[in-house]
Design an enzyme around this catalytic site. Structure first.
Site, PDB file in Angstrom:
ATOM      1  N   ARG A  67       1.751  -4.913   6.377  1.00 45.02           N
ATOM      2  CA  ARG A  67       1.063  -3.898   5.590  1.00 45.02           C
ATOM      3  C   ARG A  67       1.877  -2.610   5.625  1.00 45.02           C
ATOM      4  O   ARG A  67       2.277  -2.158   6.705  1.00 45.02           O
ATOM      5  CB  ARG A  67      -0.346  -3.621   6.093  1.00 45.02           C
ATOM      6  CG  ARG A  67      -1.028  -2.594   5.177  1.00 45.02           C
ATOM      7  CD  ARG A  67      -2.499  -2.497   5.372  1.00 45.02           C
ATOM      8  NE  ARG A  67      -3.083  -1.610   4.363  1.00 45.02           N
ATOM      9  CZ  ARG A  67      -4.343  -1.652   3.991  1.00 45.02           C
ATOM     10  NH1 ARG A  67      -5.150  -2.528   4.518  1.00 45.02           N
ATOM     11  NH2 ARG A  67      -4.797  -0.826   3.079  1.00 45.02           N
ATOM     12  N   ASN A  70       1.323   3.346  -2.933  1.00 47.10           N
ATOM     13  CA  ASN A  70       1.826   3.770  -4.255  1.00 47.10           C
ATOM     14  C   ASN A  70       1.301   5.149  -4.636  1.00 47.10           C
ATOM     15  O   ASN A  70       2.041   5.997  -5.125  1.00 47.10           O
ATOM     16  CB  ASN A  70       1.398   2.777  -5.345  1.00 47.10           C
ATOM     17  CG  ASN A  70       2.031   1.418  -5.177  1.00 47.10           C
ATOM     18  OD1 ASN A  70       2.915   1.240  -4.348  1.00 47.10           O
ATOM     19  ND2 ASN A  70       1.573   0.450  -5.967  1.00 47.10           N
ATOM     20  N   HIS A  79       2.608   3.280  -8.956  1.00 44.88           N
ATOM     21  CA  HIS A  79       2.429   1.849  -9.239  1.00 44.88           C
ATOM     22  C   HIS A  79       3.645   1.289  -9.984  1.00 44.88           C
ATOM     23  O   HIS A  79       4.076   0.173  -9.732  1.00 44.88           O
ATOM     24  CB  HIS A  79       1.156   1.624 -10.060  1.00 44.88           C
ATOM     25  CG  HIS A  79      -0.103   1.982  -9.320  1.00 44.88           C
ATOM     26  ND1 HIS A  79      -0.330   1.599  -8.024  1.00 44.88           N
ATOM     27  CD2 HIS A  79      -1.205   2.697  -9.694  1.00 44.88           C
ATOM     28  CE1 HIS A  79      -1.515   2.051  -7.622  1.00 44.88           C
ATOM     29  NE2 HIS A  79      -2.059   2.731  -8.618  1.00 44.88           N
ATOM     30  N   ASP A 117       0.833  -1.195   0.000  1.00 44.72           N
ATOM     31  CA  ASP A 117       0.000   0.000   0.000  1.00 44.72           C
ATOM     32  C   ASP A 117       0.872   1.250   0.000  1.00 44.72           C
ATOM     33  O   ASP A 117       1.974   1.242   0.542  1.00 44.72           O
ATOM     34  CB  ASP A 117      -0.927  -0.018   1.225  1.00 44.72           C
ATOM     35  CG  ASP A 117      -2.141   0.872   1.028  1.00 44.72           C
ATOM     36  OD1 ASP A 117      -2.331   1.410  -0.080  1.00 44.72           O
ATOM     37  OD2 ASP A 117      -2.896   1.042   2.002  1.00 44.72           O
ATOM     38  N   ASN A 138     -10.800  -3.294  -5.777  1.00 47.12           N
ATOM     39  CA  ASN A 138     -10.022  -2.347  -6.582  1.00 47.12           C
ATOM     40  C   ASN A 138     -10.646  -2.022  -7.947  1.00 47.12           C
ATOM     41  O   ASN A 138     -10.287  -1.028  -8.572  1.00 47.12           O
ATOM     42  CB  ASN A 138      -8.583  -2.847  -6.791  1.00 47.12           C
ATOM     43  CG  ASN A 138      -7.689  -2.680  -5.573  1.00 47.12           C
ATOM     44  OD1 ASN A 138      -6.762  -3.467  -5.355  1.00 47.12           O
ATOM     45  ND2 ASN A 138      -7.950  -1.660  -4.760  1.00 47.12           N
ATOM     46  N   TRP A 139     -11.606  -2.836  -8.398  1.00 50.74           N
ATOM     47  CA  TRP A 139     -12.295  -2.529  -9.669  1.00 50.74           C
ATOM     48  C   TRP A 139     -13.031  -1.198  -9.586  1.00 50.74           C
ATOM     49  O   TRP A 139     -13.359  -0.601 -10.593  1.00 50.74           O
ATOM     50  CB  TRP A 139     -13.300  -3.631 -10.032  1.00 50.74           C
ATOM     51  CG  TRP A 139     -12.717  -4.975 -10.317  1.00 50.74           C
ATOM     52  CD1 TRP A 139     -12.818  -6.085  -9.525  1.00 50.74           C
ATOM     53  CD2 TRP A 139     -11.942  -5.386 -11.463  1.00 50.74           C
ATOM     54  NE1 TRP A 139     -12.160  -7.148 -10.097  1.00 50.74           N
ATOM     55  CE2 TRP A 139     -11.622  -6.749 -11.284  1.00 50.74           C
ATOM     56  CE3 TRP A 139     -11.491  -4.732 -12.615  1.00 50.74           C
ATOM     57  CZ2 TRP A 139     -10.865  -7.469 -12.218  1.00 50.74           C
ATOM     58  CZ3 TRP A 139     -10.733  -5.451 -13.545  1.00 50.74           C
ATOM     59  CH2 TRP A 139     -10.443  -6.802 -13.339  1.00 50.74           C
ATOM     60  N   ARG A 143       0.126   7.576  -2.696  1.00 50.82           N
ATOM     61  CA  ARG A 143       0.666   8.648  -1.855  1.00 50.82           C
ATOM     62  C   ARG A 143       2.121   8.936  -2.193  1.00 50.82           C
ATOM     63  O   ARG A 143       2.558  10.082  -2.180  1.00 50.82           O
ATOM     64  CB  ARG A 143       0.513   8.276  -0.366  1.00 50.82           C
ATOM     65  CG  ARG A 143      -0.863   8.621   0.168  1.00 50.82           C
ATOM     66  CD  ARG A 143      -1.165   7.889   1.442  1.00 50.82           C
ATOM     67  NE  ARG A 143      -1.483   6.494   1.173  1.00 50.82           N
ATOM     68  CZ  ARG A 143      -1.582   5.560   2.116  1.00 50.82           C
ATOM     69  NH1 ARG A 143      -1.350   5.879   3.384  1.00 50.82           N
ATOM     70  NH2 ARG A 143      -1.904   4.331   1.787  1.00 50.82           N
ATOM     71  N   ARG A 183     -11.917   1.556  -8.595  1.00 53.71           N
ATOM     72  CA  ARG A 183     -11.033   2.704  -8.877  1.00 53.71           C
ATOM     73  C   ARG A 183     -11.338   3.258 -10.269  1.00 53.71           C
ATOM     74  O   ARG A 183     -11.978   2.588 -11.078  1.00 53.71           O
ATOM     75  CB  ARG A 183      -9.574   2.262  -8.777  1.00 53.71           C
ATOM     76  CG  ARG A 183      -9.191   1.916  -7.361  1.00 53.71           C
ATOM     77  CD  ARG A 183      -7.697   1.749  -7.216  1.00 53.71           C
ATOM     78  NE  ARG A 183      -7.372   1.526  -5.810  1.00 53.71           N
ATOM     79  CZ  ARG A 183      -6.170   1.665  -5.281  1.00 53.71           C
ATOM     80  NH1 ARG A 183      -5.157   2.020  -6.042  1.00 53.71           N
ATOM     81  NH2 ARG A 183      -5.970   1.450  -3.997  1.00 53.71           N
ATOM     82  N   LEU A 205      -6.903  -4.900   7.523  1.00 52.14           N
ATOM     83  CA  LEU A 205      -6.605  -6.054   6.680  1.00 52.14           C
ATOM     84  C   LEU A 205      -7.188  -5.934   5.284  1.00 52.14           C
ATOM     85  O   LEU A 205      -6.723  -6.580   4.344  1.00 52.14           O
ATOM     86  CB  LEU A 205      -7.146  -7.328   7.326  1.00 52.14           C
ATOM     87  CG  LEU A 205      -6.298  -7.876   8.465  1.00 52.14           C
ATOM     88  CD1 LEU A 205      -6.929  -9.143   9.009  1.00 52.14           C
ATOM     89  CD2 LEU A 205      -4.890  -8.161   7.977  1.00 52.14           C
TER      90      LEU A 205
HETATM   91  C1  IPE Z   1      -1.445   0.056  -3.481  1.00 53.35           C
HETATM   92  O1  IPE Z   1      -1.209   1.422  -3.517  1.00 53.35           O
HETATM   93  C2  IPE Z   1      -1.467  -0.532  -4.862  1.00 53.35           C
HETATM   94  C3  IPE Z   1      -2.631  -1.362  -5.218  1.00 53.35           C
HETATM   95  C4  IPE Z   1      -3.694  -1.574  -4.503  1.00 53.35           C
HETATM   96  C5  IPE Z   1      -2.561  -1.966  -6.514  1.00 53.35           C
HETATM   97  P1  IPE Z   1      -2.428   2.428  -3.500  1.00 53.35           P
HETATM   98  O2  IPE Z   1      -2.785   2.744  -4.924  1.00 53.35           O
HETATM   99  O3  IPE Z   1      -3.532   1.910  -2.678  1.00 53.35           O
HETATM  100  O4  IPE Z   1      -1.762   3.710  -2.832  1.00 53.35           O
HETATM  101  P2  IPE Z   1      -2.492   4.794  -1.907  1.00 53.35           P
HETATM  102  O5  IPE Z   1      -3.197   4.071  -0.812  1.00 53.35           O
HETATM  103  O6  IPE Z   1      -3.416   5.571  -2.784  1.00 53.35           O
HETATM  104  O7  IPE Z   1      -1.338   5.626  -1.403  1.00 53.35           O
HETATM  105 MG    MG Z   2      -4.163   2.226  -0.742  1.00 52.93          MG
END
Ligand code: IPE
Ligand code: MG
Length: 230
Positions: free
Chosen positions: A170, A4, A19, A2, A50-51, A6, A53, A177
């Site tokens: 994490r 990426n 990413h 987690d 995550n879909w 930020r 997003r 979680l």
């Molecule tokens: C995690 O980084 C990457 C994936 C879930 C693929 P995030 O994209 O969740 O990064 P933040 O939480 O926005 O910083």
């Molecule tokens: Mg995240």
């Protein structure tokens, strides 16, 4: 994995750059895990949630996954790392699935190290899928409801042939979680680190493992039972 987004935001970069850097961390951590003698490494790469997003970010993540598989399969073979997945991979784009299947096939005979990619994974969907398969097995007379136990039911989870995680890490300072291996991590040790995933390196993994080694795992027993001599 987690942080990426930020990491990128802190630098005024688009999230996808975070990413991209995250993929480099995957490579680093894979090597570090092997050097530390970790036999099973599971990476939560894409959750069922995550879909939700933005579409371009989802597309970019799928693109990066394909890029990773194309670039790293040869390395996995060279290092004798078996690739596995957990999650509903049937819903991933065809090209990604193709590369996944190719890489899994090419590495299926390796036994010393396993890299598990959690893709389109969610613990609750996993339990639903397992319950469905278990019910079907009961209906077909292959399982007896009266004999139900965790050891029989857990064979219907996507992790059937994988050990439970000993340590769950994490990154990025979040302390939840998020639907990751809920059942399997019943007795896992947790390490939460503020380090953002793109900055997470060998030293961070080693520090988490050292922290793990300091913990006493009692599995419901007392400390004295574990070390009768004190
Ligand atoms: C995690 O980084 C990457 C994936 C879930 C693929 P995030 O994209 O969740 O990064 P933040 O939480 O926005 O910083
Ligand atoms: Mg995240």
């Amino acid at each position: 994995m987690d942080g990426n987004g930020r990491w990128a935001k802190q630098r005024g970069l688009p999230r996808i750059e975070g990413h991209r850097r995250g993929v480099e961390s995957v490579r680093t951590v894979l090597d570090a895990a092997r050097e530390l003698g970790i036999r099973y490494l599971t990476l939560y790469a894409f959750s069922v949630e995550n879909w939700k997003r933005p579409q371009d970010e989802v597309g970019a993540l799928m693109g990066l996954l394909e890029f990773f598989l194309k670039r790293e399969t040869a390395t996995l073979i060279r290092n004798k790392v078996r690739l596995r997945t957990i999650g509903r991979i049937g819903d991933l784009p065809d090209t990604v699935r193709l590369h996944l299947e190719r890489a899994m096939e090419a590495t299926s005979s390796f036994v010393d190290h396993t890299l598990v990619l959690a893709l389109n994974y969610g613990a609750r969907t996993e339990v639903i899928d397992a319950a469905r398969a278990y019910a079907a097995a009961v209906a077909a007379g292959k399982e007896k409801l009266n004999d139900s136990s965790w050891s029989t039911f857990s064979r219907y989870l996507s992790t059937a042939d994988l050990p439970d995680p000993d340590l769950v890490i994490r990154t990025s300072g979040e302390t939840r979680l998020s639907n990751f291996l809920l059942m399997q991590s019943a007795y896992a040790e947790f390490v939460f680190t503020p380090v953002l995933w793109p900055d997470f390196g060998k030293a961070d993994l080693a520090a988490a493992v050292a922290e793990y080694a300091r913990r006493e795992r009692r599995f419901g027993q007392t400390s004295d039972q574990l070390t009768p001599t004190g």
